[in-house]
Design an enzyme around this catalytic site. Structure first.
Site, PDB file in Angstrom:
ATOM      1  N   GLU A 216       0.867  -1.190   0.168  1.00 23.82           N
ATOM      2  CA  GLU A 216       0.050   0.008   0.029  1.00 23.82           C
ATOM      3  C   GLU A 216       0.869   1.403   0.078  1.00 23.82           C
ATOM      4  OE1 GLU A 216      -3.107  -0.243  -1.139  1.00 23.82           O
ATOM      5  OE2 GLU A 216      -3.861  -1.415   0.618  1.00 23.82           O
TER       6      GLU A 216
ATOM      7  N   THR B 202       2.964   1.871  -2.145  1.00 18.29           N
ATOM      8  CA  THR B 202       4.270   1.643  -2.812  1.00 18.29           C
ATOM      9  C   THR B 202       4.358   1.955  -4.238  1.00 18.29           C
ATOM     10  OG1 THR B 202       3.197  -0.745  -2.959  1.00 18.29           O
ATOM     11  CG2 THR B 202       4.969  -0.311  -1.244  1.00 18.29           C
ATOM     12  N   ASP B 203       3.093   2.264  -4.885  1.00 16.58           N
ATOM     13  CA  ASP B 203       3.092   2.287  -6.273  1.00 16.58           C
ATOM     14  C   ASP B 203       3.866   3.621  -6.630  1.00 16.58           C
ATOM     15  OD1 ASP B 203       0.845   3.770  -5.514  1.00 16.58           O
ATOM     16  OD2 ASP B 203      -0.400   2.949  -6.938  1.00 16.58           O
TER      17      ASP B 203
ATOM     18  N   GLY C 130     -15.983   5.079  -2.117  1.00 22.06           N
ATOM     19  CA  GLY C 130     -15.230   5.745  -1.141  1.00 22.06           C
ATOM     20  C   GLY C 130     -14.839   4.723  -0.049  1.00 22.06           C
TER      21      GLY C 130
ATOM     22  N   GLY D 295     -12.402   2.433  -0.570  1.00 22.47           N
ATOM     23  CA  GLY D 295     -11.148   1.713  -0.945  1.00 22.47           C
ATOM     24  C   GLY D 295     -11.003   0.927  -2.035  1.00 22.47           C
TER      25      GLY D 295
ATOM     26  N   SER E  58     -11.539   1.606  -5.311  1.00 22.63           N
ATOM     27  CA  SER E  58     -11.036   2.074  -6.534  1.00 22.63           C
ATOM     28  C   SER E  58     -12.375   2.266  -7.522  1.00 22.63           C
ATOM     29  CB  SER E  58     -10.012   1.347  -7.048  1.00 22.63           C
ATOM     30  OG  SER E  58      -8.775   1.505  -6.613  1.00 22.63           O
TER      31      SER E  58
ATOM     32  N   SER F 204     -13.150   5.104  -8.458  1.00 20.80           N
ATOM     33  CA  SER F 204     -12.872   6.011  -9.474  1.00 20.80           C
ATOM     34  C   SER F 204     -11.898   5.499 -10.725  1.00 20.80           C
ATOM     35  CB  SER F 204     -12.484   7.318  -8.798  1.00 20.80           C
ATOM     36  OG  SER F 204     -11.056   7.118  -8.243  1.00 20.80           O
TER      37      SER F 204
ATOM     38  N   ASP G   7      -4.274   1.143  -9.252  1.00 20.02           N
ATOM     39  CA  ASP G   7      -5.621   1.138  -9.393  1.00 20.02           C
ATOM     40  C   ASP G   7      -6.187   0.938 -10.959  1.00 20.02           C
ATOM     41  OD1 ASP G   7      -5.375   1.662  -6.714  1.00 20.02           O
ATOM     42  OD2 ASP G   7      -6.790   3.397  -6.776  1.00 20.02           O
TER      43      ASP G   7
END
Ligand code: GLA
Length: 383
Positions: free
Chosen positions: A32, A34-35, A121, A123, A125, A127, A172
């Site tokens: 998490e 890390t991207d 919202g 977590g 993704s 969006s 994502d």
């Protein structure tokens, strides 16, 4: 709303037929934040996402409306004199059109509507699913599918970065586009090399517990990223080869501890630990050691909470409750600040865990947490 209802709703609004596309949300086993530090992540697409009904309209205007958001009114914008819409949801559509154009891929006017069953919202993704479903569909409608999947994911990420103000990484959008049924993806966010990992842990299942604390990623997320960049800048003064936290070691970070704030130090330390944990999890998966995968998940959670400062009391409580029930692994998932925990649960304790977490959470916060059993599924496609 099912697919035929969606088509009917489209026809009622626009008076012509459409094509349907789907793009999923994602889970992330470990890795998490890390991207954007150019490390590794371990996501997979889920069976929940955004379905888009869309068709060219022979003009230079885009007309689009969302189904099941509060505001279902049509937003229209011109592709010739583009100006950013005021509705947040419409900025995703607008951003994708602008990012396509910036890469020389021109689209014409279209009519569209979309609906989703991936919780907003939480977590997961939602969006990215919107960015990717539009990028994918416009590629099919106007560019004969010439844009490759990597570029579609980058267009989605650039939409968030440039039009929504979220300085997110690639995870994502990559997971949404590249998802594959039954497989998690280990992605190297620097080279974009990736490997599918079959994920069917014998005797264990993944379940998401939604704290129902809605997170709208924005300022706090970007601040975490800035902390990482400040740590890199301090390290690079002494070790110029360090371009991202991916390249840094614990010794290097310790050497610059006095050059940065304690907050930035702690956040960078979380990233270095998390980098190691992703590799440890890969190793444990190879050995079938799911108990150790779970221990790594707990360590991620408390790193996210205490070092990175991206949890909240509700998600901390969900993780403590999972630990109290003897669940193998539990942690906050995604950008943080609320949303879901991802739990690796032995099948024989699943029902008792869900029962305990429901009642404990309800008693403490007077909120009924939502439970999602997750199926790892295919990425963006036409229906
Ligand atoms: C959000 C971002 C991703 C990633 C995660 C945290 O989901 O969109 O790029 O940084 O947070 O791992």
């Amino acid at each position: 709303m099912d697919n035929s209802e969606l088509k009917a709703r489209f026809k009622e609004q626009f008076g012509h037929d459409c094509r349907l596309f789907f793009s999923p949300g994602r889970i992330n086993l470990i890795g998490e934040h890390t991207d954007y530090n150019e490390g590794f992540v371990f996501p997979g697409a889920v069976d929940k996402g955004i379905t888009l009904a869309i068709a060219p309209n022979g003009t230079r205007t885009v007309n689009v409306f969302p189904i099941d958001l509060e505001d279902e009114t049509v937003c229209s914008f011109s592709l010739d004199t583009p100006s950013k819409p005021s509705q947040r949801w419409a900025c995703y559509v607008f951003g994708v059109c602008m990012e396509l154009a910036a890469r020389g891929f021109l689209c014409d006017g279209f009519d569209a509507t979309f609906t989703g069953n991936v919780p907003l919202g939480a977590g997961m993704s939602s969006s990215a699913a919107i960015d990717c479903v539009f990028a994918f569909a416009l590629n099919e409608l106007f560019c004969e599918g010439r844009i490759d999947k990597f570029e579609l994911a980058r267009i989605g990420q650039a939409t968030e970065n440039n039009w929504l103000g979220l300085k997110c990484g690639i995870m994502d959008q990559f997971a949404s586009v590249f998802g594959k049924k039954g497989q998690l993806i280990r992605l190297d966010c620097r080279s974009l090399e990736y490997e599918y990992f079959p994920f069917n842990p014998k005797g264990y299942s993944l379940v998401l517990v939604d704290s129902c604390v809605k997170h709208m990623l924005g300022g706090e997320y970007n601040e975490r990223r800035e902390s990482c960049e400040k740590a890199v800048a301090a390290i690079a003064c002494r070790w110029p080869q360090v371009k991202a936290l991916r390249d840094a070691t614990h010794d290097m970070l310790d050497a610059v501890r006095n050059d940065i704030t304690e907050t930035d130090y702690q956040r960078a330390l979380y990233i270095l630990d998390e980098k190691d944990r992703v590799l440890e999890v890969c190793d444990s998966l190879d050995k079938g050691d799911y108990e150790n995968v779970g221990r790594c998940m707990y360590r991620t959670h408390w790193g996210m909470s205490r070092q990175f400062g991206a949890s909240c009391p509700e998600t901390d409580f969900l993780v403590e409750t999972a630990a109290g029930c003897g669940v193998a692994g539990s942690r906050i998932m995604g950008g943080g600040f609320g949303g879901c925990t991802i739990n690796l649960v032995r099948d024989d304790m699943m029902e008792s865990f869900l029962e305990s977490v429901r009642s404990a959470y309800n008693e403490k916060f007077r909120i009924e947490p939502k439970i999602y059993k997750v199926t790892v599924s295919d990425g963006t496609h036409e229906i």
